[in-house]
Design a protein around this motif. Sequence first.
Motif, PDB file in Angstrom:
ATOM      1  N   ILE A  50      16.657  -9.265 -11.490  1.00 35.80           N
ATOM      2  CA  ILE A  50      15.323  -8.745 -11.174  1.00 35.80           C
ATOM      3  C   ILE A  50      15.254  -7.350 -11.789  1.00 35.80           C
ATOM      4  O   ILE A  50      15.808  -6.383 -11.261  1.00 35.80           O
ATOM      5  N   THR A  51      14.592  -7.247 -12.919  1.00 34.44           N
ATOM      6  CA  THR A  51      14.679  -6.046 -13.744  1.00 34.44           C
ATOM      7  C   THR A  51      14.146  -4.811 -13.037  1.00 34.44           C
ATOM      8  O   THR A  51      14.703  -3.715 -13.185  1.00 34.44           O
ATOM      9  N   ARG A  52      13.068  -4.937 -12.270  1.00 30.85           N
ATOM     10  CA  ARG A  52      12.494  -3.752 -11.627  1.00 30.85           C
ATOM     11  C   ARG A  52      13.383  -3.223 -10.508  1.00 30.85           C
ATOM     12  O   ARG A  52      13.197  -2.095 -10.036  1.00 30.85           O
ATOM     13  N   ASN A  53      14.375  -4.011 -10.079  1.00 34.05           N
ATOM     14  CA  ASN A  53      15.313  -3.574  -9.050  1.00 34.05           C
ATOM     15  C   ASN A  53      16.670  -3.187  -9.628  1.00 34.05           C
ATOM     16  O   ASN A  53      17.659  -3.120  -8.900  1.00 34.05           O
ATOM     17  N   ALA A  60      25.172  -8.456 -13.937  1.00 32.94           N
ATOM     18  CA  ALA A  60      25.063  -9.601 -13.034  1.00 32.94           C
ATOM     19  C   ALA A  60      24.972 -10.816 -13.935  1.00 32.94           C
ATOM     20  O   ALA A  60      23.919 -11.109 -14.503  1.00 32.94           O
ATOM     21  N   ASP A  61      26.093 -11.506 -14.118  1.00 32.86           N
ATOM     22  CA  ASP A  61      26.212 -12.481 -15.183  1.00 32.86           C
ATOM     23  C   ASP A  61      26.818 -13.774 -14.652  1.00 32.86           C
ATOM     24  O   ASP A  61      27.806 -13.746 -13.898  1.00 32.86           O
ATOM     25  N   LEU A  62      26.232 -14.912 -15.037  1.00 30.38           N
ATOM     26  CA  LEU A  62      26.816 -16.200 -14.699  1.00 30.38           C
ATOM     27  C   LEU A  62      28.043 -16.415 -15.568  1.00 30.38           C
ATOM     28  O   LEU A  62      27.969 -16.379 -16.796  1.00 30.38           O
ATOM     29  N   ARG A  63      29.188 -16.664 -14.948  1.00 35.56           N
ATOM     30  CA  ARG A  63      30.465 -16.677 -15.647  1.00 35.56           C
ATOM     31  C   ARG A  63      31.325 -17.824 -15.146  1.00 35.56           C
ATOM     32  O   ARG A  63      31.066 -18.412 -14.080  1.00 35.56           O
ATOM     33  N   ASN A  64      32.390 -18.172 -15.881  1.00 38.28           N
ATOM     34  CA  ASN A  64      33.406 -19.077 -15.371  1.00 38.28           C
ATOM     35  C   ASN A  64      34.375 -18.303 -14.484  1.00 38.28           C
ATOM     36  O   ASN A  64      34.629 -17.116 -14.697  1.00 38.28           O
ATOM     37  N   GLY A  65      34.930 -18.993 -13.491  1.00 44.96           N
ATOM     38  CA  GLY A  65      35.888 -18.357 -12.599  1.00 44.96           C
ATOM     39  C   GLY A  65      35.213 -17.401 -11.642  1.00 44.96           C
ATOM     40  O   GLY A  65      34.031 -17.544 -11.367  1.00 44.96           O
ATOM     41  N   SER A 101      24.706   6.453  -8.686  1.00 42.25           N
ATOM     42  CA  SER A 101      25.247   5.094  -8.734  1.00 42.25           C
ATOM     43  C   SER A 101      24.240   4.082  -9.250  1.00 42.25           C
ATOM     44  O   SER A 101      23.032   4.328  -9.273  1.00 42.25           O
ATOM     45  N   GLU A 102      24.766   2.909  -9.667  1.00 37.85           N
ATOM     46  CA  GLU A 102      23.945   1.828 -10.201  1.00 37.85           C
ATOM     47  C   GLU A 102      23.512   0.865  -9.099  1.00 37.85           C
ATOM     48  O   GLU A 102      24.034   0.873  -7.986  1.00 37.85           O
ATOM     49  N   LYS A 103      22.554  -0.008  -9.461  1.00 40.09           N
ATOM     50  CA  LYS A 103      22.077  -1.044  -8.548  1.00 40.09           C
ATOM     51  C   LYS A 103      21.654  -2.250  -9.358  1.00 40.09           C
ATOM     52  O   LYS A 103      21.110  -2.119 -10.456  1.00 40.09           O
ATOM     53  N   VAL A 104      21.895  -3.448  -8.813  1.00 37.71           N
ATOM     54  CA  VAL A 104      21.432  -4.665  -9.472  1.00 37.71           C
ATOM     55  C   VAL A 104      21.095  -5.710  -8.410  1.00 37.71           C
ATOM     56  O   VAL A 104      21.742  -5.790  -7.362  1.00 37.71           O
ATOM     57  N   ASP A 105      20.045  -6.485  -8.673  1.00 38.27           N
ATOM     58  CA  ASP A 105      19.694  -7.663  -7.881  1.00 38.27           C
ATOM     59  C   ASP A 105      19.617  -8.859  -8.822  1.00 38.27           C
ATOM     60  O   ASP A 105      18.916  -8.810  -9.840  1.00 38.27           O
ATOM     61  N   PHE A 106      20.316  -9.933  -8.478  1.00 33.91           N
ATOM     62  CA  PHE A 106      20.207 -11.196  -9.200  1.00 33.91           C
ATOM     63  C   PHE A 106      19.547 -12.170  -8.249  1.00 33.91           C
ATOM     64  O   PHE A 106      20.094 -12.488  -7.192  1.00 33.91           O
ATOM     65  N   GLY A 107      18.340 -12.612  -8.601  1.00 32.80           N
ATOM     66  CA  GLY A 107      17.628 -13.421  -7.637  1.00 32.80           C
ATOM     67  C   GLY A 107      16.526 -14.261  -8.229  1.00 32.80           C
ATOM     68  O   GLY A 107      16.510 -14.568  -9.428  1.00 32.80           O
ATOM     69  N   ASN A 108      15.593 -14.622  -7.366  1.00 32.50           N
ATOM     70  CA  ASN A 108      14.532 -15.556  -7.685  1.00 32.50           C
ATOM     71  C   ASN A 108      13.220 -14.986  -7.158  1.00 32.50           C
ATOM     72  O   ASN A 108      13.064 -14.794  -5.951  1.00 32.50           O
TER      73      ASN A 108
END
Length: 263
Positions: A50-53, A60-65, A101-108
Amino acid sequence: MSTRFGVTRRKALTVTALAAIVASALSGASAVADGNGGDRERGSDHWGVITRNTIGSPVADLRNGPFGSFGVTGPSARPPYGRGSLGIEVADDSTSLTPPSEKVDFGNEVDFFGDPVQGLRRVGFHVFQTGENESYGGPENMPNIRFEIDPNLAALPNDNYSTLVWVPEAAPVTNRWSGFIDATSTGYWYLTGNEAPACDQAAECSLEELKDALDDGGAGATVYTAAVGKGRDHMWIGAVDGLRINQNLYDFETDGVRTRRAG
């Protein structure tokens, strides 16, 4: 009757049908009741940062493991669903802002819009926590679950935004995958802003206490977005999988977010 290249019409139709089934399975989409007698599709293409957040240059990346750590075997050595997870990396001192500090939201931002907050019954996730993360910010240095909401309070009719945040307790294990951490029975919840002073960050409410605080006779709080996030506080590098929101589990894989029905 034959089609080109000597393939019978019946075989061609069968292949087409199988291809459609496979495509549907790989898409990770599912039909979810919309509350009006119909279904709406909750698809993997609606998930992302969510770019604005987002503040700074977090990941925030979809990864293996992750698989491991080294020497760890058995179920806790791999993601709880599939082979992938949501990898999250945030720094604690990398911007010119206050705090730095940084902040990230990965969502819908699409599929949960309009859902009633009072309808939240089961929420939680699995986490890959490390000993290093604990050294950066203590045992409760963990990612959060966040719902942006319209509080719809009768006492504040013109206040249409707050964030409903779950703060987990310390992870039960480090350097391996945890079991399911239930946000309805562990950790605490709070609301940002002035919507419900009885459940601000200092109050550390349960989910039921927070829902009670929002139930003042107004139209009823509704969801804007749902996300897993981290920041702004301590550095954290880890992963999350198996996000649960009510009857659905969200399986983070490298090719997208797959929706599974919870058992």
